[in-house]
Write a protein that holds these residues in place. Structure first.
Motif, PDB file in Angstrom:
ATOM      1  N   LEU A   1      44.065 -38.651  26.517  1.00 31.37           N
ATOM      2  CA  LEU A   1      45.513 -38.864  26.555  1.00 31.37           C
ATOM      3  C   LEU A   1      46.127 -38.695  25.174  1.00 31.37           C
ATOM      4  N   VAL A   2      45.477 -39.258  24.143  1.00 33.07           N
ATOM      5  CA  VAL A   2      46.005 -39.155  22.795  1.00 33.07           C
ATOM      6  C   VAL A   2      46.027 -37.707  22.328  1.00 33.07           C
ATOM      7  N   GLU A   3      44.942 -36.969  22.594  1.00 31.58           N
ATOM      8  CA  GLU A   3      44.887 -35.563  22.182  1.00 31.58           C
ATOM      9  C   GLU A   3      45.931 -34.739  22.932  1.00 31.58           C
ATOM     10  N   ALA A   4      46.018 -34.927  24.253  1.00 31.20           N
ATOM     11  CA  ALA A   4      46.959 -34.145  25.053  1.00 31.20           C
ATOM     12  C   ALA A   4      48.395 -34.405  24.626  1.00 31.20           C
ATOM     13  N   VAL A   5      48.739 -35.691  24.451  1.00 29.68           N
ATOM     14  CA  VAL A   5      50.101 -36.031  24.033  1.00 29.68           C
ATOM     15  C   VAL A   5      50.381 -35.494  22.633  1.00 29.68           C
ATOM     16  N   GLY A   6      49.367 -35.589  21.761  1.00 35.08           N
ATOM     17  CA  GLY A   6      49.546 -35.046  20.409  1.00 35.08           C
ATOM     18  C   GLY A   6      49.860 -33.570  20.422  1.00 35.08           C
ATOM     19  N   PHE A   7      49.110 -32.809  21.220  1.00 35.91           N
ATOM     20  CA  PHE A   7      49.386 -31.376  21.319  1.00 35.91           C
ATOM     21  C   PHE A   7      50.768 -31.127  21.913  1.00 35.91           C
ATOM     22  N   LEU A   8      51.129 -31.888  22.945  1.00 35.38           N
ATOM     23  CA  LEU A   8      52.421 -31.681  23.603  1.00 35.38           C
ATOM     24  C   LEU A   8      53.589 -31.982  22.671  1.00 35.38           C
TER      25      LEU A   8
END
Length: 606
Positions: A157-164
């Protein structure tokens, strides 16, 4: 493939900066108790790679993985844990970059809704492999009794949100050159004063909308910020919207880390609150990105429509151009008054049918122009455009730039109507001809220059093998030319050169080439069947060029020395032929000047 020096330097610099950011994030996260749920380092580093068009650069990705491992090792996480964390983070960046490349999402692609949707999918899918590996590693170190899927899900979740939240500004940034190229002709990119004021107001509104949440403690009011971001999407374009959403998200996350943002329903569990906050930010900002993409597509379509409308307007309403409107099915054409006057006809006169119009085109230009128009009819070109000669009523030929477009087709795609304009470009063609003449002729004498001499010598030599015969080069020097300049002045010297050039031009035979090589050096290229022809030519020129030249109240007398060399095949021509003619010229000067000498095929001067 071995990385280049620039790639290695870029990798080292990026890895050092990334290591510092990762170490600082780890230190801050552990100090605030959210070390596993706040991680912008990967998205920032990957954003830099995207901006550099190196999203799939494995040299840089390996460097980032090593830097991540070093950051964890500096935090005393242990060697095995540090290595696993580095590999996991590198894997997340690498897979995300591979997906970007696979789906052809890059800064070079036009902005559209599909690019935003692809970015969302890539941000969700890219971190999965790294999250699985990293989540298992964290779970084993921090809390073995906690289910692994909790850490895997948190990492993902942290990685995905960071990329988004962080990637869009890097992906949708356009250089000034690209923004200028994309702008419509009547609008130049840039921020005007009014637009800057509007943007400042929007930023203040965004900050105010975000500030309502801490003051009221009601998290749902963050949707007010989403509404302001839609304002950005509709008014300021994709990049400014993406940059604003990223800065807004980072600011809110920073407030959450400092305890300035209201907690959710997690009963004081700070990590859970931060995870929920970041997910909420993603849901709040993504609609603005989608709306900005839609607005960008509509603006692009509007620009294209505007450009096409202007082109058609030029064809239909060009004030200084002749207008034609061709009914292809009927074979009839209409031509404006300006078109009539351009070709010397009275306004009342009409050109008649298209076939009559075709007869006005010069026969040397008709075939090419017709082929270009047929290619446009078949849809191979967007517009028809040609430069050709038209015959005026008085018989004079003028150059015309003819351009047009098929504007109507039937249900089967067959052309029905075409409209266009033509412009008188006779003056431009005259200037082009003058420039071409200057490029190929000596400015003082008007003879061909050295470049033309060399080209023509090669061309004449190639003819020898096909047609036979003999090729001669005559090199001519004006004797004691410096003495003429010193005695009578440079104006007299120029007059002498002009007179010699004029006599040389008249003295050579039809088909021969006379040139001025520079200074008082002239040359002739001649084709014949025997050496006797060239003997006669050299003898005649020796006499004619030495005749006195009237100047002022008197006259200038100067002889010439001539060297002749002959080639019987292309193998004997070229530079070697000029060298032999030069040797013959040297022999003529040695023998007292005012004579000519012949360098035979046998290699002897006679």
């Amino acid at each position: 493939m071995t990385p280049s020096t620039s790639t290695i330097v870029r990798t080292v610099l990026l890895s050092i900066v990334y290591c510092a950011v990762a170490y600082g994030t780890l230190a801050l996260g552990r100090a605030t108790g959210v070390s596993a749920v706040v991680w912008p380092a990967n998205a920032l580093a990957f954003g830099v790679l995207v901006a550099l068009n190196r999203a799939n650069g494995w040299t840089e990705i390996v460097g980032l993985a090593v830097a991540n491992a070093v950051a964890h090792w500096l935090m005393a996480d242990g060697l095995s844990h540090s290595v696993l964390a580095g590999v996991a983070n590198g894997l997340s960046i690498g897979v995300t970059g591979a997906l970007l490349s696979l789906w052809r999402v890059s800064r070079d692609q036009p902005t559209h809704v599909g690019s935003v949707l692809n970015l969302i999918l890539i941000s969700l899918l890219g971190p999965i492999p790294g999250s699985a590996l990293g989540g298992l590693a964290i779970g084993a170190v921090l809390s073995p009794e906690t289910p692994s899927f909790y850490y895997i899900g948190s990492w993902w979740l942290v990685e995905a949100v960071g990329f988004l939240l962080i990637l869009p500004p890097f992906l949708f940034w356009r250089s000034p050159r690209h923004r200028k190229a994309a702008a419509s002709p009547h609008h130049r990119p840039g921020i005007t004063r009014a637009r800057a004021v509007e943007m400042a107001v929007a930023i203040v509104a965004l900050v105010g909308a975000a500030a309502v949440v801490p003051f009221t403690g009601m998290l749902w009011l963050i949707e007010l910020s989403g509404a302001v971001l839609l304002w950005f999407a509709l008014r300021f374009g994709m990049f400014y919207t993406a940059a604003t959403t990223t800065l807004f998200a980072l600011g809110v996350v920073a407030c959450g880390l400092m305890g300035l943002w209201p907690a959710g329903a997690s009963n004081g569990h700070h990590q859970a609150d931060m995870l929920a906050l970041q997910a909420m930010l993603a849901l709040t900002t993504l609609p603005a990105l989608l709306v900005a993409a839609i607005a960008s597509q509509r603006e692009k379509a509007r620009r294209e429509l505007y450009v096409n409308a202007r082109r058609l307007s030029y064809a239909l309403e060009g004030a200084n151009d002749g207008l034609w409107d061709w009914d292809i099915a009927a074979g009839k054409g209409f031509f404006s008054h300006r078109a009539s006057r351009m070709l010397g006809y009275d306004d009342a006169e009409e050109f008649g049918e298209a076939a009559t119009w075709d007869n006005l085109i010069h026969e040397d230009d008709y075939g090419a122009a017709r082929a270009m128009f047929d290619a446009h009819i078949k849809g191979q070109t967007e517009f028809y455009e040609a430069e050709l000669r038209f015959r005026r009523k008085d018989g004079e030929w003028i150059w015309v730039h003819d351009r047009g477009k098929i504007v109507e087709r039937d249900e089967n795609g067959a052309p029905l109507r075409a409209v266009g304009t033509y412009t008188d470009i006779s003056e431009r063609k005259r200037l082009e001809g003058a420039l071409e003449h200057l490029a190929n002729h000596d400015a003082l004498t008007g003879l061909a220059n050295r470049a033309v001499f060399e080209r023509e010598l090669d061309r004449f030599a190639a003819r020898l093998d096909r047609q036979g015969g003999r090729l001669a080069t005559l090199l001519i020097d004006v004797d004691h030319f410096k003495q003429v300049n010193d005695t009578y002045g440079h104006a007299a010297g120029d007059a002498l050169l002009v007179a010699v050039a004029d006599r040389l031009r008249k003295g050579v035979r039809l088909g021969d080439v006379a040139a001025r090589l520079g200074g008082d050096e002239f040359a002739v290229i001649s084709i014949g069947q025997s050496a006797a022809e060239f003997d006669a030519l050299a003898e005649r020129l020796s006499v004619e060029l030495a005749a006195p030249v009237p100047y002022g109240d008197g006259q200038i007398t100067a002889s010439v020395s001539i060297g002749v060399a002959v080639a019987a095949s292309s193998a004997q021509a070229g530079d070697d032929l000029v060298v032999r003619a030069d040797r013959a010229l040297y022999a003529a000067k040695r023998d007292g000047r005012g004579v000519w000498r012949f360098f035979g095929v046998a290699g002897k001067v006679a």
